[in-house]
Write an enzyme that holds these catalytic residues in place. Structure first.
Site, short mmCIF file in Angstrom:
data_model
loop_
_atom_site.label_atom_id
_atom_site.label_comp_id
_atom_site.label_asym_id
_atom_site.label_seq_id
_atom_site.Cartn_x
_atom_site.Cartn_y
_atom_site.Cartn_z
N SER A 64 5.13 41.46 19.78
CA SER A 64 4.66 42.84 19.75
C SER A 64 3.15 43.00 19.81
O SER A 64 2.67 44.12 19.97
CB SER A 64 5.18 43.54 18.50
OG SER A 64 6.56 43.77 18.65
N LYS A 67 1.93 44.80 22.78
CA LYS A 67 2.00 46.27 22.89
C LYS A 67 0.62 46.91 22.89
O LYS A 67 0.44 48.02 23.39
CB LYS A 67 2.86 46.83 21.75
CG LYS A 67 4.33 46.36 21.84
CD LYS A 67 5.11 46.72 20.58
CE LYS A 67 6.55 46.19 20.66
NZ LYS A 67 7.29 46.42 19.40
N TYR A 191 9.68 45.15 29.42
CA TYR A 191 9.40 45.06 27.98
C TYR A 191 9.59 43.62 27.46
O TYR A 191 8.72 43.06 26.80
CB TYR A 191 10.30 46.05 27.23
CG TYR A 191 10.23 45.88 25.73
CD1 TYR A 191 9.14 46.39 25.01
CD2 TYR A 191 11.24 45.22 25.04
CE1 TYR A 191 9.08 46.22 23.63
CE2 TYR A 191 11.17 45.05 23.67
CZ TYR A 191 10.09 45.55 22.97
OH TYR A 191 10.02 45.38 21.61
N TYR A 243 4.13 48.26 11.38
CA TYR A 243 5.39 48.96 11.06
C TYR A 243 5.33 49.50 9.63
O TYR A 243 4.30 50.05 9.24
CB TYR A 243 6.60 48.03 11.28
CG TYR A 243 6.47 47.27 12.56
CD1 TYR A 243 6.51 47.96 13.77
CD2 TYR A 243 6.24 45.92 12.60
CE1 TYR A 243 6.36 47.29 14.98
CE2 TYR A 243 6.08 45.24 13.79
CZ TYR A 243 6.14 45.93 14.97
OH TYR A 243 5.97 45.28 16.15
N VAL A 261 6.58 39.43 15.88
CA VAL A 261 7.54 38.60 15.13
C VAL A 261 7.38 37.11 15.42
O VAL A 261 8.01 36.29 14.75
CB VAL A 261 9.02 39.00 15.35
CG1 VAL A 261 9.36 40.30 14.67
CG2 VAL A 261 9.39 39.00 16.81
N1 GLN Z 1 10.43 41.44 21.42
C1 GLN Z 1 10.62 41.79 20.04
C2 GLN Z 1 11.74 42.80 19.93
O1 GLN Z 1 11.88 43.59 20.78
C3 GLN Z 1 9.34 42.35 19.51
C4 GLN Z 1 9.42 42.72 18.06
C5 GLN Z 1 8.17 42.43 17.28
O2 GLN Z 1 7.39 41.56 17.60
N2 GLN Z 1 8.04 43.12 16.17
O3 GLN Z 1 12.52 42.81 19.01
#
Ligand code: GLN
Length: 312
Positions: A64, A67, A191, A243, A261
């Protein structure tokens, strides 16, 4: 003056001793096999120096953290119309939460939760083939870092494609509200591929430089984004980058940051530094457990904080 290089080395040495390292994400199969003992830290300062320690040159799945880069690209492409389709409020829920989407008519709270980032991918895909959109994102990130070696880990992208049922649910749900324009599988393909970008801490800290430097890549002198937008991306990183752990991160670290993650975090000390940390074990909010501890110590020892002008 305190030497940043020694602080970075000191923190890496401390983190090597830590026993409570969180748990590696196992819902994406290739991530489950990553050794939680890894730790990397890279700090690129405004004068161009790069201080690294630990596994700072080992690529990991940025997940993420990507992003931030897709939001930057989409802002450049569609400008403020982005905010018609995605909000700017902290979600207070997990990164892959579905419940909020119903009450909010398919408009995700912010561009950093999965639903929001999927909308951003949909914007980047507009008028392109997925392959072109993915290529554009990769080229953009390579250009920011000044490193052509950055790559997409196809095994990670494939694993997400095969098991990303929750993301598929989010995407289908938003499509039902007309908040996705492309076929769901194509948007998700973009994505998953940008989440599967692999980078080292050094590469990630280099890629984040424009956010410490008012939107300009200090190496090339090229403007990546306007100063106002750089400021706003930093604001979103501070309020939404972790988050439902965003408040805790702001409280303990006091810098804009975006987690993934895979255990990576990109943090920005505006005017001072672009920082990347990696420790694969994550906490219950999906944020790197030791990454946050390391950044908390770095912020304490350097004085870097968006809430306090005093720093080294
Ligand atoms: N690719 C992961 C997902 O879509 C990204 C989530 C993350 O890094 N928080 O679940």
């Amino acid at each position: 003056m305190t030497d940043i290089g020694s602080i970075v080395a000191e923190i890496a040495a401390e983190m090597a001793q830590a026993t409570d390292r969180g748990r590696v994400a196992d819902y994406i199969a290739p991530l489950a096999g990553v050794d939680p003992a890894h730790f990397g830290l890279a700090v690129v300062t405004a004068d161009g120096a790069c201080h690294v320690a630990g596994d700072a040159d080992m690529p990991f799945s940025i997940q993420s953290v990507s992003k931030v880069f897709t939001l930057t690209l989409a802002l450049g492409r569609v400008g403020d119309r982005i905010w018609d389709r995605v909000g700017r409020e902290p979600s207070g829920t997990s990164f892959n939460s579905i419940v909020q989407l119903e009450s909010e008519q398919g408009v995700p709270r912010n561009p950093f939760i999965n639903a929001g980032a999927i909308v951003v991918s949909d914007m980047i895909l507009a008028g392109h083939q997925p392959r072109e959109a993915i290529g554009e994102i990769l080229r953009f990130v390579r250009g920011l870092a000044g490193d052509e070696a950055i790559y997409i880990d196809e095994a990670v992208a494939r694993a997400e494609q095969e098991t990303g049922f929750r993301n598929a649910a989010l995407a289908n749900y938003m499509r039902a509200f007309d908040n996705l324009n492309n076929p769901v599988d194509l948007t998700l393909g973009v994505y998953f591929h940008h989440c599967a970008i692999a980078m080292s801490c050094r590469q990630l800290a280099l890629a984040g430089r424009y956010l410490m430097a008012r939107g300009v890549n200090p190496e090339t002198g090229k403007r990546v984004i306007s100063p106002e937008r750089a400021r706003r991306i930093n604001a979103l990183m501070l309020t939404c980058g972790h988050y439902d752990g965003s408040g805790e991160f702001a409280f303990r670290v006091g810098l804009p940051g975006k987690s993934g993650v895979g255990g990576g975090i990109l943090a920005i000390a505006p005017g001072h530094a672009s920082i990347a940390v990696w420790s694969p074990g994550i906490n219950t909010s999906g944020n790197s457990q030791l990454g946050m501890v390391a950044l908390e110590r770095l912020a304490q020892r350097t004085g870097w904080s968006v809430f306090d002008p005093v720093s080294i």
